[in-house]
Design an enzyme around this catalytic site. Structure first.
Site, mmCIF file in Angstrom:
data_model
loop_
_atom_site.group_PDB
_atom_site.id
_atom_site.type_symbol
_atom_site.label_atom_id
_atom_site.label_comp_id
_atom_site.label_asym_id
_atom_site.label_seq_id
_atom_site.Cartn_x
_atom_site.Cartn_y
_atom_site.Cartn_z
ATOM 1 N NE ARG A 193 -10.278 7.129 -2.882
ATOM 2 C CZ ARG A 193 -11.594 7.295 -2.929
ATOM 3 N NH1 ARG A 193 -12.120 8.234 -3.664
ATOM 4 N NH2 ARG A 193 -12.385 6.482 -2.248
ATOM 5 N NE ARG A 252 -4.189 -1.604 0.322
ATOM 6 C CZ ARG A 252 -5.161 -1.914 1.168
ATOM 7 N NH1 ARG A 252 -5.372 -1.206 2.244
ATOM 8 N NH2 ARG A 252 -5.950 -2.930 0.910
ATOM 9 C CG ASP A 304 -8.835 -3.032 -4.358
ATOM 10 O OD1 ASP A 304 -8.240 -2.441 -3.446
ATOM 11 O OD2 ASP A 304 -9.602 -3.998 -4.142
ATOM 12 N NE ARG A 311 -7.119 5.002 2.536
ATOM 13 C CZ ARG A 311 -7.873 4.170 3.237
ATOM 14 N NH1 ARG A 311 -9.059 4.541 3.641
ATOM 15 N NH2 ARG A 311 -7.434 2.970 3.546
ATOM 16 C CE1 TYR A 335 -13.022 -7.344 1.275
ATOM 17 C CE2 TYR A 335 -11.310 -8.861 0.564
ATOM 18 C CZ TYR A 335 -11.720 -7.798 1.343
ATOM 19 O OH TYR A 335 -10.827 -7.193 2.192
HETATM 20 C C1 LIG Z 1 -7.625 -7.213 0.785
HETATM 21 C C2 LIG Z 1 -7.124 -6.264 -0.290
HETATM 22 C C3 LIG Z 1 -7.889 -5.252 -0.918
HETATM 23 N N1 LIG Z 1 -7.059 -4.637 -1.834
HETATM 24 C C4 LIG Z 1 -5.801 -5.187 -1.801
HETATM 25 C C5 LIG Z 1 -5.852 -6.255 -0.863
HETATM 26 C C6 LIG Z 1 -4.709 -7.203 -0.584
HETATM 27 C C7 LIG Z 1 -3.712 -6.617 0.329
HETATM 28 C C8 LIG Z 1 -4.164 -6.520 1.747
HETATM 29 O O1 LIG Z 1 -4.380 -7.547 2.373
HETATM 30 O O2 LIG Z 1 -4.270 -5.376 2.221
HETATM 31 C C9 LIG Z 1 -4.643 -4.870 -2.623
HETATM 32 C C10 LIG Z 1 -4.366 -3.463 -2.950
HETATM 33 N N2 LIG Z 1 -5.161 -2.357 -2.795
HETATM 34 C C11 LIG Z 1 -4.525 -1.248 -3.247
HETATM 35 C C12 LIG Z 1 -3.292 -1.645 -3.795
HETATM 36 C C13 LIG Z 1 -2.434 -0.671 -4.582
HETATM 37 C C14 LIG Z 1 -1.032 -0.765 -4.648
HETATM 38 C C15 LIG Z 1 -0.257 -0.504 -3.371
HETATM 39 O O3 LIG Z 1 -0.030 -1.467 -2.623
HETATM 40 O O4 LIG Z 1 0.192 0.639 -3.178
HETATM 41 C C16 LIG Z 1 -3.158 -3.018 -3.572
HETATM 42 C C17 LIG Z 1 -1.984 -3.949 -3.884
HETATM 43 C C18 LIG Z 1 -5.015 0.128 -3.241
HETATM 44 C C19 LIG Z 1 -6.058 0.503 -2.278
HETATM 45 N N3 LIG Z 1 -7.173 -0.211 -1.938
HETATM 46 C C20 LIG Z 1 -7.945 0.510 -1.086
HETATM 47 C C21 LIG Z 1 -7.334 1.776 -0.860
HETATM 48 C C22 LIG Z 1 -7.922 2.908 -0.021
HETATM 49 C C23 LIG Z 1 -9.256 3.314 -0.533
HETATM 50 C C24 LIG Z 1 -9.467 4.761 -0.825
HETATM 51 O O5 LIG Z 1 -8.590 5.460 -1.341
HETATM 52 O O6 LIG Z 1 -10.598 5.166 -0.569
HETATM 53 C C25 LIG Z 1 -6.155 1.777 -1.611
HETATM 54 C C26 LIG Z 1 -5.193 2.911 -1.762
HETATM 55 C C27 LIG Z 1 -9.246 0.076 -0.536
HETATM 56 C C28 LIG Z 1 -9.395 -1.314 -0.134
HETATM 57 N N4 LIG Z 1 -9.255 -2.414 -0.932
HETATM 58 C C29 LIG Z 1 -9.445 -3.557 -0.178
HETATM 59 C C30 LIG Z 1 -9.744 -3.154 1.139
HETATM 60 C C31 LIG Z 1 -10.016 -4.101 2.295
HETATM 61 C C32 LIG Z 1 -9.741 -1.764 1.157
HETATM 62 C C33 LIG Z 1 -10.105 -0.862 2.302
HETATM 63 C C34 LIG Z 1 -8.888 -0.577 3.085
HETATM 64 C C35 LIG Z 1 -9.111 0.583 3.994
HETATM 65 O O7 LIG Z 1 -10.077 1.356 3.831
HETATM 66 O O8 LIG Z 1 -8.208 0.736 4.827
HETATM 67 C C36 LIG Z 1 -9.321 -4.918 -0.704
#
Ligand SMILES: Cc1c2[nH]c(c1CCC(=O)O)Cc1[nH]c(c(CCC(=O)O)c1C)Cc1[nH]c(c(CCC(=O)O)c1C)Cc1[nH]c(c(C)c1CCC(=O)O)C2
Length: 356
Positions: free
Chosen positions: A42, A29, A78, A33, A156
């Site tokens: 964003r 990540r 994602d 954010r 999911y």
């Molecule tokens: C389970 C999972 C998801 N997404 C992802 C996983 C596997 C990794 C892990 O276990 O964390 C993978 C992911 N999601 C994102 C990336 C981008 C690349 C990176 O790593 O920088 C990657 C590799 C961006 C993201 N994916 C997400 C964000 C934040 C959302 C936003 O900007 O509103 C980002 C930057 C949202 C997301 N997407 C997901 C969740 C549970 C969430 C919410 C997280 C939260 O709110 O803290 C599903």
């Protein structure tokens, strides 16, 4: 495809088990954010619009690379773009996370999925984002592509979002084992095409996220996850070989401390371990034939700088510098101060082991 030559191959060398000048480091990540420049983008665009617009996805992928001496970039996307490609609606709600308003209620709903998926068409925007990002990176560091693993995606799709227990998804494993395996195989087929497409578009390493492994015990994991994880790796590798592409692969099964040996034997080049696993124990279990990646507690970045430096050093002492990629043991938190990332990265790069 013709891309600018790679200037820093430390990350790929470590993934392949070759010698490195310094321990490579990246952060799960890393585009997200905690960066004000990400929040800025964003604030103007919906989450999935960023994923679907190659210029925006490339821009946010590059943001952490401009700021820090990271050794790899990861394409901004994602894991939930795969359920979208299967026709499911996925929304990213502020303060909630991902929401799938029409989840799968029973195996009867599997037939509503738009399957088979023409990945090259439905997820073309990811390929375009990867190719554009490779050019914009100008060879500074390699680019990682990724996918969610079948069980994590299935969870999911059934829960309709995050869950504390995954009890709805886990119920399928006990009630409908055969139909569950069918769904997992469908997902694996889509994931294979998706990963191959990403490598062809320019991804230089492919990481598979089994983030929901922590909800399973050893038996369920060995029955429902391991065979498909192995299948994905061997199919992607053989399809890439036929196209004369050789792209290393990483498996990160978060919380799968109960199956480290089995996971290490699945065919992947790199195995990520989460922050609850002791690096020395993991190395003893898996031997030296695989690169380990991880695993600082993401909350260690809240510590004062000197404590963070010592914690990073301690971690490196446990992993050693050979066959190792430094990272956090899960994604960085959105309220982290960006300066802490610099402290972490600099501590990794400053680390030297004494020659044996
Ligand atoms: C389970 C999972 C998801 N997404 C992802 C996983 C596997 C990794 C892990 O276990 O964390 C993978 C992911 N999601 C994102 C990336 C981008 C690349 C990176 O790593 O920088 C990657 C590799 C961006 C993201 N994916 C997400 C964000 C934040 C959302 C936003 O900007 O509103 C980002 C930057 C949202 C997301 N997407 C997901 C969740 C549970 C969430 C919410 C997280 C939260 O709110 O803290 C599903």
């Amino acid at each position: 495809m013709d891309f600018p030559p790679l200037k820093n191959d430390r990350f790929l060398r470590a993934a392949r088990g070759q010698e490195v000048d310094k321990v490579p480091v990246w952060i799960m990540r890393q585009a997200g954010r905690y960066l004000p420049e990400f929040r800025q983008v964003r604030s103007k665009h919906d989450f999935f619009t960023i994923c679907q617009t190659p210029e925006l996805a490339a821009e946010v992928t590059l943001q952490p690379i401009r700021r820090f001496e990271l050794d790899a970039a990861i394409i901004f996307s994602d894991i939930l773009v795969v359920p979208q490609a299967l026709g499911m609606v996925v929304e990213m709600r502020a303060g909630v996370g991902p929401v799938l308003p029409k989840p799968l209620h029973s195996p009867d709903d599997i037939s509503d999925l738009e399957y088979p998926v023409n990945v090259n068409e439905k997820l073309k925007y990811v390929a375009e984002a990867i190719t554009l990002t490779r050019h914009k990176l100008e060879g500074k560091v390699p680019l990682i592509g990724f996918s969610g693993a079948p069980w994590t995606l299935m969870a999911y799709m059934i829960e309709g979002g995050g869950s504390k227990t995954l009890s709805k998804a886990k119920a399928w494993l006990y009630q409908y084992p055969a139909k569950t395996k069918h769904l997992l195989d469908m997902l694996a087929n889509v994931i294979v095409d998706y990963l191959v497409m990403q490598a062809e578009a320019g991804a230089q390493l492919l990481q598979v996220f089994e983030s929901n492994a922590e909800y399973l015990g050893r038996e369920l994991f060995l029955e429902f996850c391991l065979p498909v994880l192995q299948d994905i790796c061997s199919k992607v590798k053989s399809k890439l070989k036929a196209k004369s592409l050789d792209v290393p692969m990483t498996i990160f099964a978060k919380g799968a401390h109960y199956a480290l040996l089995e996971i290490s034997k699945c065919g992947y080049d790199v195995m990520g371990i989460d922050w609850t696993v002791n690096p020395e124990e993991a190395r003893n279990i898996v031997g030296r034939s695989i690169t380990l990646q991880g695993n600082l507690d993401p909350c260690a970045l809240y510590a004062p700088d000197n404590a963070l430096q010592s914690l990073t050093c301690e971690m490196l002492n446990k992993f050693g510098t050979d066959r190792y990629i430094a990272n956090l043991g899960h994604g960085i938190y959105p309220d982290m101060e960006p300066e802490k990332v610099k402290v972490f990265i600099d501590s990794v790069h400053a680390f030297q082991t004494l020659p044996i």
